[in-house]
Design an enzyme around this catalytic site. Structure first.
Site, PDB file in Angstrom:
ATOM      1  N   GLN A   6       2.936   9.936   1.258  1.00 27.22           N
ATOM      2  CA  GLN A   6       4.246   9.314   1.413  1.00 27.22           C
ATOM      3  C   GLN A   6       5.212   9.673   0.290  1.00 27.22           C
ATOM      4  O   GLN A   6       6.428   9.501   0.452  1.00 27.22           O
ATOM      5  CB  GLN A   6       4.113   7.794   1.492  1.00 27.22           C
ATOM      6  CG  GLN A   6       3.403   7.313   2.744  1.00 27.22           C
ATOM      7  CD  GLN A   6       3.235   5.823   2.713  1.00 27.22           C
ATOM      8  OE1 GLN A   6       2.254   5.319   2.184  1.00 27.22           O
ATOM      9  NE2 GLN A   6       4.201   5.099   3.257  1.00 27.22           N
ATOM     10  N   HIS A  54      -4.732   2.004   7.506  1.00 28.24           N
ATOM     11  CA  HIS A  54      -3.338   2.452   7.579  1.00 28.24           C
ATOM     12  C   HIS A  54      -3.067   3.556   6.546  1.00 28.24           C
ATOM     13  O   HIS A  54      -2.499   4.595   6.863  1.00 28.24           O
ATOM     14  CB  HIS A  54      -2.426   1.240   7.338  1.00 28.24           C
ATOM     15  CG  HIS A  54      -0.965   1.542   7.318  1.00 28.24           C
ATOM     16  ND1 HIS A  54      -0.109   1.141   8.312  1.00 28.24           N
ATOM     17  CD2 HIS A  54      -0.193   2.187   6.400  1.00 28.24           C
ATOM     18  CE1 HIS A  54       1.125   1.527   8.017  1.00 28.24           C
ATOM     19  NE2 HIS A  54       1.100   2.163   6.857  1.00 28.24           N
ATOM     20  N   GLU A  55      -3.509   3.317   5.299  1.00 27.71           N
ATOM     21  CA  GLU A  55      -3.242   4.295   4.230  1.00 27.71           C
ATOM     22  C   GLU A  55      -4.080   5.562   4.388  1.00 27.71           C
ATOM     23  O   GLU A  55      -3.590   6.669   4.131  1.00 27.71           O
ATOM     24  CB  GLU A  55      -3.461   3.659   2.853  1.00 27.71           C
ATOM     25  CG  GLU A  55      -2.571   2.465   2.539  1.00 27.71           C
ATOM     26  CD  GLU A  55      -1.075   2.698   2.709  1.00 27.71           C
ATOM     27  OE1 GLU A  55      -0.609   3.856   2.620  1.00 27.71           O
ATOM     28  OE2 GLU A  55      -0.355   1.709   2.937  1.00 27.71           O
ATOM     29  N   HIS A 108      -2.442   7.843   6.720  1.00 31.42           N
ATOM     30  CA  HIS A 108      -1.401   8.661   6.074  1.00 31.42           C
ATOM     31  C   HIS A 108      -2.007   9.935   5.485  1.00 31.42           C
ATOM     32  O   HIS A 108      -1.426  11.009   5.599  1.00 31.42           O
ATOM     33  CB  HIS A 108      -0.704   7.892   4.943  1.00 31.42           C
ATOM     34  CG  HIS A 108       0.409   7.019   5.392  1.00 31.42           C
ATOM     35  ND1 HIS A 108       1.525   7.480   6.048  1.00 31.42           N
ATOM     36  CD2 HIS A 108       0.582   5.676   5.276  1.00 31.42           C
ATOM     37  CE1 HIS A 108       2.342   6.479   6.308  1.00 31.42           C
ATOM     38  NE2 HIS A 108       1.788   5.358   5.850  1.00 31.42           N
ATOM     39  N   CYS A 149       5.605  -0.183   7.389  1.00 28.77           N
ATOM     40  CA  CYS A 149       5.326   1.010   6.584  1.00 28.77           C
ATOM     41  C   CYS A 149       6.550   1.350   5.747  1.00 28.77           C
ATOM     42  O   CYS A 149       7.670   1.342   6.254  1.00 28.77           O
ATOM     43  CB  CYS A 149       4.973   2.166   7.521  1.00 28.77           C
ATOM     44  SG  CYS A 149       4.554   3.683   6.682  1.00 28.77           S
ATOM     45  N   LEU A 150       6.315   1.677   4.476  1.00 30.00           N
ATOM     46  CA  LEU A 150       7.432   2.057   3.597  1.00 30.00           C
ATOM     47  C   LEU A 150       8.121   3.331   4.076  1.00 30.00           C
ATOM     48  O   LEU A 150       9.278   3.570   3.744  1.00 30.00           O
ATOM     49  CB  LEU A 150       6.925   2.229   2.157  1.00 30.00           C
ATOM     50  CG  LEU A 150       6.388   0.952   1.500  1.00 30.00           C
ATOM     51  CD1 LEU A 150       5.812   1.263   0.123  1.00 30.00           C
ATOM     52  CD2 LEU A 150       7.465  -0.116   1.418  1.00 30.00           C
ATOM     53  N   GLY A 184       0.837  -1.193   0.000  1.00 30.06           N
ATOM     54  CA  GLY A 184       0.000   0.000   0.000  1.00 30.06           C
ATOM     55  C   GLY A 184       0.870   1.239   0.000  1.00 30.06           C
ATOM     56  O   GLY A 184       2.005   1.219   0.476  1.00 30.06           O
TER      57      GLY A 184
END
Length: 168
Positions: free
Chosen positions: A50, A133-134, A137, A91-92, A45
């Site tokens: 991000q 989660h996304e 962000h 997480c990236l 994701g």
């Protein structure tokens, strides 16, 4: 085109994303670049925040072979009252950090697709957690915000040490 992913503790990750007013070629190009970036990372994701684009756009692909990219533009989540269950998240933007976060295990999402068409779906399990989660962000929130202050401090120190080592 692969985009650069912001890494914690970059303050731009705390920016609240603006709604997309029109799904045009520039938004579709952003989506295509985000999908390529997510696959390259590799991740499941990615939110526009991000990649330092503060628009309400996210992409998710839970398939094993990167064959099912999903696009959610201006996603709105409806989270029914349900028991929260812990699931390990990573997480990236916080590479190498994985922690259990308790979240509701089902959601209803309303969003626009790649072509700007509205849709509504219900999801459970990993997809429900990933959507939460996304969307976090897009609201300037990170999964580590759900952890204790002590754990957040440890993670911050570890990430900053890794960044210093990379820079030297």
């Amino acid at each position: 085109m692969t985009l650069s992913i912001l890494e914690f503790p970059d303050p731009r990750l705390r920016t609240v994303a603006e709604p997309v007013t029109s799904v045009d070629d520039s938004i579709r190009r952003l989506v295509d670049d985000m999908i390529e970036t997510m696959y390259e990372a590799p991740g499941i994701g990615l939110a526009a925040t991000q990649v330092n684009v503060h628009r309400r756009v996210l992409v998710i692909d839970l398939s094993e072979d990167q064959s099912n990219p999903r696009v959610f533009i201006n996603p709105e989540l409806e989270i029914p009252e349900s028991e929260k269950e812990p699931m390990q998240e990573g997480c990236l933007s916080i590479p190498g950090v994985y922690e259990d976060v308790s979240r509701p295990q089902s959601v209803r999402v309303r969003a626009l697709d790649y072509h700007g068409e509205p849709f509504e779906e219900e999801h459970s399990g990993l997809m429900a957690v990933c959507l939460q989660h996304e969307v976090d962000h897009l609201n300037g929130k990170l999964f580590i915000d759900y952890l204790s202050q002590l754990k957040r401090s440890r993670i911050r120190r570890r990430v900053e040490k890794q960044q210093r080592q990379k820079a030297s």
